[in-house]
Design an enzyme around this catalytic site. Structure first.
Site, mmCIF file in Angstrom:
data_model
loop_
_atom_site.group_PDB
_atom_site.id
_atom_site.type_symbol
_atom_site.label_atom_id
_atom_site.label_comp_id
_atom_site.label_asym_id
_atom_site.label_seq_id
_atom_site.Cartn_x
_atom_site.Cartn_y
_atom_site.Cartn_z
ATOM 1 N N THR A 86 0.835 -1.202 0.000
ATOM 2 C CA THR A 86 0.000 0.000 0.000
ATOM 3 C C THR A 86 0.871 1.253 0.000
ATOM 4 O O THR A 86 2.094 1.188 0.102
ATOM 5 C CB THR A 86 -0.914 0.031 1.243
ATOM 6 O OG1 THR A 86 -0.085 0.239 2.403
ATOM 7 C CG2 THR A 86 -1.701 -1.265 1.392
ATOM 8 N N HIS A 88 1.083 3.301 2.357
ATOM 9 C CA HIS A 88 1.462 3.619 3.739
ATOM 10 C C HIS A 88 2.954 3.929 3.846
ATOM 11 O O HIS A 88 3.358 4.842 4.570
ATOM 12 C CB HIS A 88 1.087 2.448 4.643
ATOM 13 C CG HIS A 88 1.315 2.700 6.095
ATOM 14 N ND1 HIS A 88 0.581 3.609 6.812
ATOM 15 C CD2 HIS A 88 2.205 2.171 6.969
ATOM 16 C CE1 HIS A 88 0.997 3.627 8.066
ATOM 17 N NE2 HIS A 88 1.987 2.761 8.191
#
Length: 158
Positions: A86, A88
């Site tokens: 992701t 992130h």
């Protein structure tokens, strides 16, 4: 890693300086070793006092680095952020880098960025200063931040 342009700072004479080290607990087996390498670098440079603090993750590094910067001449932040599936990774790295830079400028205390931002665990191991690593970011970030503290001290001389 680029592998070129390294200033090859082995040690500096940092006698009399106080160093703060903050490390994350994520990937603790690597960060624990990086902290030990940072402490060894501080000792090799003649630092007489080292304060070590631990935080949960890399996002928490800047706030504790700020607290340390109010008590120490230099601070080194150590952690490992490995890219997952992701976005992130990007947000964490941006927050950590911006936060550490802000602390350094706002507090007028050099903060060394020793947070490994890598694509894989293998890349992290290559940079963590292990016996088979090609780089030692705990040591390198510590010597670099002590060098910056010494430069600031020299500039401040009347």
């Amino acid at each position: 890693m680029a592998g070129f342009g390294d200033p090859h700072l082995e040690t500096v004479d940092a006698a009399g300086l106080r160093l703060g080290i903050v490390g994350s607990r994520w990937h603790h087996e690597l960060v624990d070793h990086m902290i030990e390498r940072a402490k060894a670098a501080a000792e090799a440079c003649g630092v007489q006092e080292v304060v070590v603090a631990r935080v949960a993750g890399s996002v928490e590094l800047p706030i504790v680095a700020q607290a340390l910067s109010r008590r120490c001449d230099a601070v080194v932040a150590l952690g490992v952020v490995i890219k997952g599936e992701t976005d992130h990774f990007k947000y964490v790295n941006d927050a950590v880098t911006s936060g550490l830079t802000r602390v350094s400028l706002d507090e007028e205390t050099p903060v060394g960025h020793g947070v490994l931002t890598v694509q894989s665990l293998g890349q992290a191991r290559d940079r963590a200063g292990l016996a088979d690593s090609v780089e030692d970011k705990g040591w390198q970030a510590t010597v670099a931040v002590l060098d910056a503290a010494l430069a600031i001290r020299e500039i401040a001389k009347p």
